[in-house]
Design an enzyme around this catalytic site. Structure first.
Site, mmCIF file in Angstrom:
data_model
loop_
_atom_site.group_PDB
_atom_site.id
_atom_site.type_symbol
_atom_site.label_atom_id
_atom_site.label_comp_id
_atom_site.label_asym_id
_atom_site.label_seq_id
_atom_site.Cartn_x
_atom_site.Cartn_y
_atom_site.Cartn_z
ATOM 1 N N VAL A 109 1.134 -1.388 -0.140
ATOM 2 C CA VAL A 109 -0.044 0.332 0.256
ATOM 3 C C VAL A 109 0.540 0.892 0.087
ATOM 4 O O VAL A 109 0.408 2.128 -0.826
ATOM 5 C CB VAL A 109 -1.247 0.142 1.427
ATOM 6 C CG1 VAL A 109 -2.370 -0.997 0.711
ATOM 7 C CG2 VAL A 109 -0.151 -0.234 2.789
ATOM 8 N N LEU A 157 -4.073 -4.928 7.557
ATOM 9 C CA LEU A 157 -3.140 -4.050 7.737
ATOM 10 C C LEU A 157 -2.392 -3.211 8.434
ATOM 11 O O LEU A 157 -3.472 -2.559 8.443
ATOM 12 C CB LEU A 157 -2.728 -4.480 6.085
ATOM 13 C CG LEU A 157 -2.839 -3.049 5.221
ATOM 14 C CD1 LEU A 157 -2.371 -1.997 5.228
ATOM 15 C CD2 LEU A 157 -3.289 -3.956 3.557
ATOM 16 N N TYR A 207 1.009 0.207 22.858
ATOM 17 C CA TYR A 207 0.673 0.724 21.646
ATOM 18 C C TYR A 207 0.648 1.867 20.908
ATOM 19 O O TYR A 207 1.034 1.502 19.730
ATOM 20 C CB TYR A 207 -1.463 0.519 21.600
ATOM 21 C CG TYR A 207 -2.200 -0.341 20.143
ATOM 22 C CD1 TYR A 207 -1.522 -1.245 19.389
ATOM 23 C CD2 TYR A 207 -2.939 -0.089 19.994
ATOM 24 C CE1 TYR A 207 -2.101 -2.251 18.274
ATOM 25 C CE2 TYR A 207 -3.460 0.139 18.547
ATOM 26 C CZ TYR A 207 -3.036 -1.152 18.374
ATOM 27 O OH TYR A 207 -3.429 -1.739 16.368
ATOM 28 N N LYS A 249 -5.167 3.357 14.608
ATOM 29 C CA LYS A 249 -6.519 3.403 14.965
ATOM 30 C C LYS A 249 -7.452 4.425 15.102
ATOM 31 O O LYS A 249 -8.467 4.059 14.664
ATOM 32 C CB LYS A 249 -6.481 1.959 15.826
ATOM 33 C CG LYS A 249 -5.409 0.983 15.445
ATOM 34 C CD LYS A 249 -5.822 -0.117 14.471
ATOM 35 C CE LYS A 249 -5.506 -1.111 14.449
ATOM 36 N NZ LYS A 249 -5.373 -1.077 12.779
HETATM 37 P P1 NAD Z 1 -0.499 -9.776 10.721
HETATM 38 O O1 NAD Z 1 1.195 -9.926 10.456
HETATM 39 O O2 NAD Z 1 -0.978 -11.592 9.882
HETATM 40 O O3 NAD Z 1 -1.199 -8.781 9.117
HETATM 41 C C1 NAD Z 1 -0.089 -7.391 9.282
HETATM 42 C C2 NAD Z 1 -0.864 -7.628 7.760
HETATM 43 O O4 NAD Z 1 0.278 -6.348 7.208
HETATM 44 C C3 NAD Z 1 0.514 -8.693 7.509
HETATM 45 O O5 NAD Z 1 0.145 -9.284 5.583
HETATM 46 C C4 NAD Z 1 1.553 -7.471 6.240
HETATM 47 O O6 NAD Z 1 2.232 -8.132 5.019
HETATM 48 C C5 NAD Z 1 0.892 -6.373 5.877
HETATM 49 N N1 NAD Z 1 1.280 -5.280 6.055
HETATM 50 C C6 NAD Z 1 2.113 -4.787 6.210
HETATM 51 N N2 NAD Z 1 2.818 -3.765 5.885
HETATM 52 C C7 NAD Z 1 2.477 -3.834 4.614
HETATM 53 C C8 NAD Z 1 1.861 -2.394 3.406
HETATM 54 N N3 NAD Z 1 2.949 -1.628 2.960
HETATM 55 N N4 NAD Z 1 1.231 -3.341 1.998
HETATM 56 C C9 NAD Z 1 0.564 -4.003 2.209
HETATM 57 N N5 NAD Z 1 0.438 -5.099 3.239
HETATM 58 C C10 NAD Z 1 0.920 -4.477 4.530
HETATM 59 O O7 NAD Z 1 -1.254 -9.528 11.480
HETATM 60 P P2 NAD Z 1 -2.601 -9.297 11.998
HETATM 61 O O8 NAD Z 1 -2.429 -9.473 13.645
HETATM 62 O O9 NAD Z 1 -3.167 -10.615 11.300
HETATM 63 O O10 NAD Z 1 -2.740 -8.139 11.456
HETATM 64 C C11 NAD Z 1 -3.983 -7.880 11.061
HETATM 65 C C12 NAD Z 1 -4.878 -6.367 11.189
HETATM 66 O O11 NAD Z 1 -6.012 -6.535 12.621
HETATM 67 C C13 NAD Z 1 -4.450 -5.292 11.838
HETATM 68 O O12 NAD Z 1 -4.811 -3.973 10.808
HETATM 69 C C14 NAD Z 1 -3.971 -5.258 12.930
HETATM 70 O O13 NAD Z 1 -3.987 -4.203 13.567
HETATM 71 C C15 NAD Z 1 -5.572 -5.627 13.612
HETATM 72 N N6 NAD Z 1 -5.769 -6.272 14.933
HETATM 73 C C16 NAD Z 1 -4.927 -7.523 15.673
HETATM 74 C C17 NAD Z 1 -4.729 -8.056 16.409
HETATM 75 C C18 NAD Z 1 -4.490 -8.582 17.474
HETATM 76 O O14 NAD Z 1 -4.495 -9.284 18.442
HETATM 77 N N7 NAD Z 1 -3.701 -9.218 16.132
HETATM 78 C C19 NAD Z 1 -5.930 -6.684 17.425
HETATM 79 C C20 NAD Z 1 -6.680 -6.571 16.357
HETATM 80 C C21 NAD Z 1 -6.508 -5.927 15.853
HETATM 81 O O1 0WE Z 2 -2.546 -3.597 15.528
HETATM 82 C C1 0WE Z 2 -1.788 -4.700 15.963
HETATM 83 C C2 0WE Z 2 -0.432 -4.786 15.770
HETATM 84 C C3 0WE Z 2 0.211 -3.701 15.407
HETATM 85 C C4 0WE Z 2 1.559 -4.160 14.560
HETATM 86 C C5 0WE Z 2 2.465 -4.855 15.274
HETATM 87 C C6 0WE Z 2 4.039 -4.438 15.263
HETATM 88 C C7 0WE Z 2 4.825 -5.802 15.120
HETATM 89 C C8 0WE Z 2 6.541 -5.689 14.767
HETATM 90 C C9 0WE Z 2 1.611 -2.589 13.767
HETATM 91 N N1 0WE Z 2 3.388 -2.763 13.354
HETATM 92 C C10 0WE Z 2 4.487 -3.620 13.435
HETATM 93 N N2 0WE Z 2 5.545 -3.693 13.298
HETATM 94 C C11 0WE Z 2 6.899 -4.753 13.449
HETATM 95 O O2 0WE Z 2 8.052 -4.444 13.428
HETATM 96 N N3 0WE Z 2 -2.540 -5.106 17.211
HETATM 97 C C12 0WE Z 2 -4.117 -4.815 17.682
HETATM 98 C C13 0WE Z 2 -1.599 -6.108 17.935
HETATM 99 C C14 0WE Z 2 -1.130 -5.733 19.219
HETATM 100 O O3 0WE Z 2 0.063 -4.439 18.767
HETATM 101 C C15 0WE Z 2 0.678 -4.128 20.384
HETATM 102 C C16 0WE Z 2 -1.021 -4.810 21.504
HETATM 103 C C17 0WE Z 2 -1.317 -5.517 20.844
HETATM 104 C C18 0WE Z 2 -2.283 -6.156 21.322
HETATM 105 C C19 0WE Z 2 1.168 -3.640 20.611
HETATM 106 C C20 0WE Z 2 1.719 -2.893 21.987
HETATM 107 C C21 0WE Z 2 0.964 -3.264 22.963
HETATM 108 C C22 0WE Z 2 -0.424 -4.157 22.469
#
Ligand code: NAD
Ligand code: 0WE
Length: 258
Positions: free
Chosen positions: A68, A95, A158, A165
């Site tokens: 993106v 993402l 965070y 967000k």
């Molecule tokens: P994940 O690492 O599996 O997914 C993150 C994705 O972002 C990856 O597929 C990565 O390739 C993609 N990405 C990063 N930079 C990008 C770029 N420049 N262009 C295109 N794609 C890019 O982790 P996830 O936890 O499944 O995260 C997916 C979404 O869910 C995120 O928006 C995250 O904030 C949200 N989320 C995660 C949690 C959690 O606890 N895991 C909770 C609430 C919301």
């Molecule tokens: O949105 C997210 C993860 C977002 C994320 C995570 C990483 C780790 C590796 C974005 N960028 C990066 N960059 C990296 O290099 N979540 C909701 C999961 C998450 O992330 C946290 C959380 C939770 C929950 C970070 C701090 C505290 C809680």
């Protein structure tokens, strides 16, 4: 019945079998959707291979690189969607990215570059994708993004992702308002913490998960597939009256005051 047959759905954000986007893609497929998958390309093509192997059972009819941060890749992605499908029904934005250093320590130390990167990739990208999807959603459509409670309340570490967000959730409302007259709905799913590639890279995620297991009404965390079910609902005609909303799929955690 949740039925997505005849609907074309583009899913972003699958990195591996723990990705929330993978849980969503599986539920969309189960409901009968025709899938397109995008992945973040790397120099060696490792991500392409990995995501292609993982998603093969879902028989996606489109499989495309889409960083993106690259306008050309976004344009090429939606050109292909138009060419192959003619119209788009659903778009999953799943993402986020911030510099690792910005997810620990003092929020007030966030650099201009770190702030811009987090907001560009995690929030602006929804505007970009919606912009590109809009002319293809000729029968109306559904755009779903993934958010987290850290955009509404302070979650330690965070940090800049919370600001991203907050912007993302406001993007949902402005986009819903603008695109509603075209019957394009825009909603967010606010998921509780789940162990994924992104969350596991963060220190203390396991402690956070244990905290949720102790205090959430359901006394557990949620799964990628549960988040996927809500995303599938939002893409379906069952949600025809729902737009501009943030739906919490967090085992009830967010209602608690203590
Ligand atoms: P994940 O690492 O599996 O997914 C993150 C994705 O972002 C990856 O597929 C990565 O390739 C993609 N990405 C990063 N930079 C990008 C770029 N420049 N262009 C295109 N794609 C890019 O982790 P996830 O936890 O499944 O995260 C997916 C979404 O869910 C995120 O928006 C995250 O904030 C949200 N989320 C995660 C949690 C959690 O606890 N895991 C909770 C609430 C919301
Ligand atoms: O949105 C997210 C993860 C977002 C994320 C995570 C990483 C780790 C590796 C974005 N960028 C990066 N960059 C990296 O290099 N979540 C909701 C999961 C998450 O992330 C946290 C959380 C939770 C929950 C970070 C701090 C505290 C809680």
């Amino acid at each position: 019945m949740l039925d997505l047959t005849g609907k074309n759905a583009l899913v972003t954000g699958i990195a591996n079998n723990r990705s929330i986007a993978w849980g969503i893609a599986q539920q969309l497929h189960k409901a009968g959707a025709n899938l397109g998958i995008t992945y973040l390309p790397d120099e060696r093509g490792r991500m392409e291979k990995k995501v292609a192997e993982l998603t093969e059972p879902l028989t996606p009819s489109l499989f495309l690189p889409c960083n993106v941060q690259d306008d050309e890749q976004i344009k090429a992605t939606f050109d292909r969607v138009k060419q192959k499908w003619g119209k788009l029904d659903s778009l999953i934005h799943c993402l986020a990215f911030a510099n690792r250093d910005d997810l620990t320590g003092n929020f007030s130390d966030t650099s201009r570059q770190g702030f811009n990167t987090a907001l560009e990739i995690s929030a602006y990208s929804l505007v970009q994708l919606a912009q590109a999807a809009k002319p293809l959603m000729v029968d109306g459509g559904s755009i779903v993004t993934l958010t987290y409670i850290g955009g509404v309340r302070v979650v330690p570490n965070y940090n800049v992702m919370g600001i991203a967000k907050a912007a993302l959730e406001m993007n949902v409302r402005y986009l819903a308002s603008e695109l509603g007259p075209q019957n394009i709905r825009v909603n967010g799913v606010s998921a509780g913490p789940i162990r994924t590639l992104a969350s596991s890279a963060v220190g203390g995620i396991l402690d956070m998960i244990h905290h949720v297991e102790a205090v959430a009404p359901l006394r557990r965390t949620v799964t990628q597939l549960e988040v996927g079910n809500t995303a599938a609902f939002l893409c379906s005609d069952l949600a025809s009256g729902v737009t501009g909303q943030i739906i919490y799929v967090d085992a009830g955690y967010g209602i608690m005051g203590m």
